[in-house]
Design an enzyme around this catalytic site. Structure first.
Site, PDB file in Angstrom:
ATOM      1  CD  GLU A 115      -2.984  -1.092   2.281  1.00  0.00           C
ATOM      2  OE1 GLU A 115      -3.956  -1.835   2.196  1.00  0.00           O
ATOM      3  OE2 GLU A 115      -2.799  -0.336   3.252  1.00  0.00           O
ATOM      4  CG  HIS A 239      -9.287   6.419   2.366  1.00  0.00           C
ATOM      5  ND1 HIS A 239      -9.385   6.304   0.997  1.00  0.00           N
ATOM      6  CD2 HIS A 239      -8.674   5.298   2.798  1.00  0.00           C
ATOM      7  CE1 HIS A 239      -8.838   5.148   0.631  1.00  0.00           C
ATOM      8  NE2 HIS A 239      -8.406   4.520   1.705  1.00  0.00           N
ATOM      9  NE  ARG A 286      -4.581   5.552   3.634  1.00  0.00           N
ATOM     10  CZ  ARG A 286      -5.132   4.755   4.523  1.00  0.00           C
ATOM     11  NH1 ARG A 286      -5.412   5.211   5.712  1.00  0.00           N
ATOM     12  NH2 ARG A 286      -5.416   3.514   4.227  1.00  0.00           N
ATOM     13  CG  HIS A 347      -9.768   6.492   6.407  1.00  0.00           C
ATOM     14  ND1 HIS A 347     -10.807   5.592   6.316  1.00  0.00           N
ATOM     15  CD2 HIS A 347      -8.624   5.755   6.404  1.00  0.00           C
ATOM     16  CE1 HIS A 347     -10.311   4.357   6.252  1.00  0.00           C
ATOM     17  NE2 HIS A 347      -8.998   4.435   6.311  1.00  0.00           N
ATOM     18  NE  ARG A 382      -4.624   5.116   9.802  1.00  0.00           N
ATOM     19  CZ  ARG A 382      -5.037   4.166   8.965  1.00  0.00           C
ATOM     20  NH1 ARG A 382      -4.498   2.968   9.007  1.00  0.00           N
ATOM     21  NH2 ARG A 382      -5.977   4.410   8.083  1.00  0.00           N
TER      22      ARG A 382
END
Length: 529
Positions: A115, A239, A286, A347, A382
């Site tokens: 990811e 997100h 992100r 998110h 994060r």
């Protein structure tokens, strides 16, 4: 069966990954009561599509995972905490395998995906619905354990502290909670020697959020009111890709769609925009991707952008994303043949109640784990798939510390029952709905992905006016779940705005047009009650 659930050895608030991990570890020795706000599986854990990050691939190292986490966190992480979590990750995965979580396999080894922000393939997953599989396995184990009592439909109002003792004390000890039972419409007192907050984040302070409806910052607000410090609330993760659908408000299109080759395109021109902005293109972290989409939408007056993975072929898409593919088909979108309309959405709450590496808060007998806490793991942003991991590692850490210190934990003294002798039933539920909608709208518009001081001050002004109204309402009327949540939403919104105004720089998830550069020294924002 255990005895009276209102007085147990340990009280856990929240039945997600962090709460159930703590409960299962504590139940070997103690009687544990777990309170869930709604159904036992309605928390954020069941919604996690991605997976769990752990160093399991030959060639990958703890140092790599630590470095990736620190880079994503923009220098604000606590390195010792990051090391602790990363080094405990493989053991956490092993525990979950023993509990029966059916992780995807690649021959004899766990199948690993990659990811954004990760330098290696290190995400173990169950198709694209990892959280649900984890939640199911943990819940099954907890329901089967004779020392665990699970109580659904309990909306916690506040922590019961030394100030609620029959003989008032200012010692600040936490002895349990007052909670509203949806079943009986009454407020009940639950006491314990130690209380663990595992209540999740504050995502529902925003209009668009991937969080379940119960994510109203309850634990953060309760701990703050009781006297615990709260930190880094300005770091709200958005997100980048939530389905744009006016009926379905919070369906997430997992990061892995980009990880496996999905492209972001302008829906009017069909042009990809990420390669022009970042060498990592769609695999950038992100915050970079969310800001890029936000800018593309604002610049071109769009409602959404397109996420397209149809070029990878139908068999590939169906094999990798069965849940998303089926859900989208129900909504009339075939992701094997056409792009998915997406918008950013709140998110994850990177800030929260300040804890140490044992999960201890500032208040005696009160612990916290998971998204409710600020452990130093995530820093200013994060890293994908570190969140479930934090729940397992800190759930165990909390259990270890309570067990080690059990001899020092006194039994709860006599606590006053809930007093509602001076309040009446409300006939104005519309006030709650109006305020709730207003908070979520101004937080989205003024405290969203891109901020300015002026916008933040507008939000602070709205909060000050609403606080008066909500406090007045709370003082005069019997509590309801909606009123409890509204009070906590407002408290959470206030903590987010105060933290954002305090930070005079752009770092990680906090991006302000007034201070676009990062300062030389990274420092946490710590609010003291």
């Amino acid at each position: 069966m255990p005895g009276d659930p209102t007085s147990s050895d340990i009280l856990v608030i929240g039945s997600g990954a962090a709460g159930l991990t703590a409960a299962l570890n504590l139940a070997e020795r103690f009687k544990v009561t777990v309170l869930a706000k709604g159904g036992l599986d309605e928390g954020s854990t069941a919604w996690a599509q991605g997976g769990i990050a752990a160093v399991l691939e030959p060639g990958d190292t703890f140092e790599n995972h630590i470095e990736d986490t620190m880079v994503a966190g923009a220098g604000l992480n606590d390195r010792a905490t990051v090391e602790m979590v990363v080094e405990n990750a493989p053991a956490a995965i092993e525990t979950l395998v023993k509990l029966g979580v059916p992780f995807n396999m690649n021959g004899d080894a766990l199948h690993l995906t990659r990811e954004g922000g990760h330098s290696h393939r290190r995400i173990v997953h169950v198709d694209d619905a990892t959280g649900l599989a984890v939640q199911t396995a943990l819940l099954r184990a907890a329901q089967a354990h004779p020392n665990i009592t699970l109580v659904p439909d309990m909306v916690v109002i506040d922590l019961a502290t030394s100030q609620h003792e029959l003989r008032y004390s200012g010692a600040g000890n936490v002895w349990g909670v007052y909670a509203f039972s949806r079943a009986t419409d009454r407020v009940e007192l639950f006491t314990a020697r130690a209380t663990v907050l595992a209540t999740g984040g504050a995502g529902r302070t925003y209009l668009f959020s991937t969080a379940p409806s119960g994510a109203t910052g309850d634990g953060i607000a309760m701990a703050w009111r009781a006297g615990a410090r709260v930190s880094n609330m300005e770091f709200m993760q958005f997100h980048p890709t939530c389905l744009y659908n006016l009926e379905v408000k919070n369906f997430l299109i997992t990061e892995a769609v980009r990880g496996e080759g999905g492209h972001l395109r302008n829906p009017e021109t069909g042009k990809r925009f990420m390669p022009d902005l970042d060498p990592r293109a769609e695999l950038a972290p992100r915050d970079v991707v969310a800001r890029a989409i936000d800018a593309e939408i604002k610049r071109h007056g769009l409602d959404y952008v397109h996420l397209d993975i149809s070029h990878m072929g139908a068999d590939f898409v169906k094999a990798h994303f069965p849940t998303i593919h089926a859900r989208l088909l129900d909504l009339g979108i075939d992701m094997t043949r056409e792009p998915i309309p997406v918008v950013p959405a709140q998110h994850y709450t990177c800030g929260g109640v300040v804890i140490d590496r044992d999960g201890r808060t500032d208040l005696p007998n009160l612990y916290a784990a998971g998204e409710v806490s600020q452990s130093g793991l995530h820093g200013a942003n994060r890293l994908a798939s570190n969140s479930l991991l934090e729940c397992f590692v800190f759930g165990e850490a909390v259990a270890r510390d309570i067990t080690a210190r059990w001899g020092e934990l006194a039994p709860p003294p006599a606590i006053r029952p809930w007093d509602e002798s001076r309040v009446t039933h409300s006939d104005e539920e519309v006030v709650i709905k109006q305020n709730w909608t207003e908070i979520r709208r101004f937080m989205w518009n003024y405290v969203g992905i891109v901020r300015t001081t002026k916008r933040l001050e507008r939000a602070a002004h709205r909060i000050a006016m609403l606080r008066e109204e909500v406090n007045d309402y709370y003082g005069h009327f019997r509590v309801t779940p909606d009123l409890i949540e509204l009070r906590n939403l407002l408290e959470s919104a206030d903590l987010i705005v105060r933290s954002a105004l305090h930070r005079k720089e752009s770092r990680g998830l906090h991006y302000t047009l007034d201070y676009p550069e990062a300062l030389d020294v990274a420092a946490d924002t710590v609010l003291v009650p």
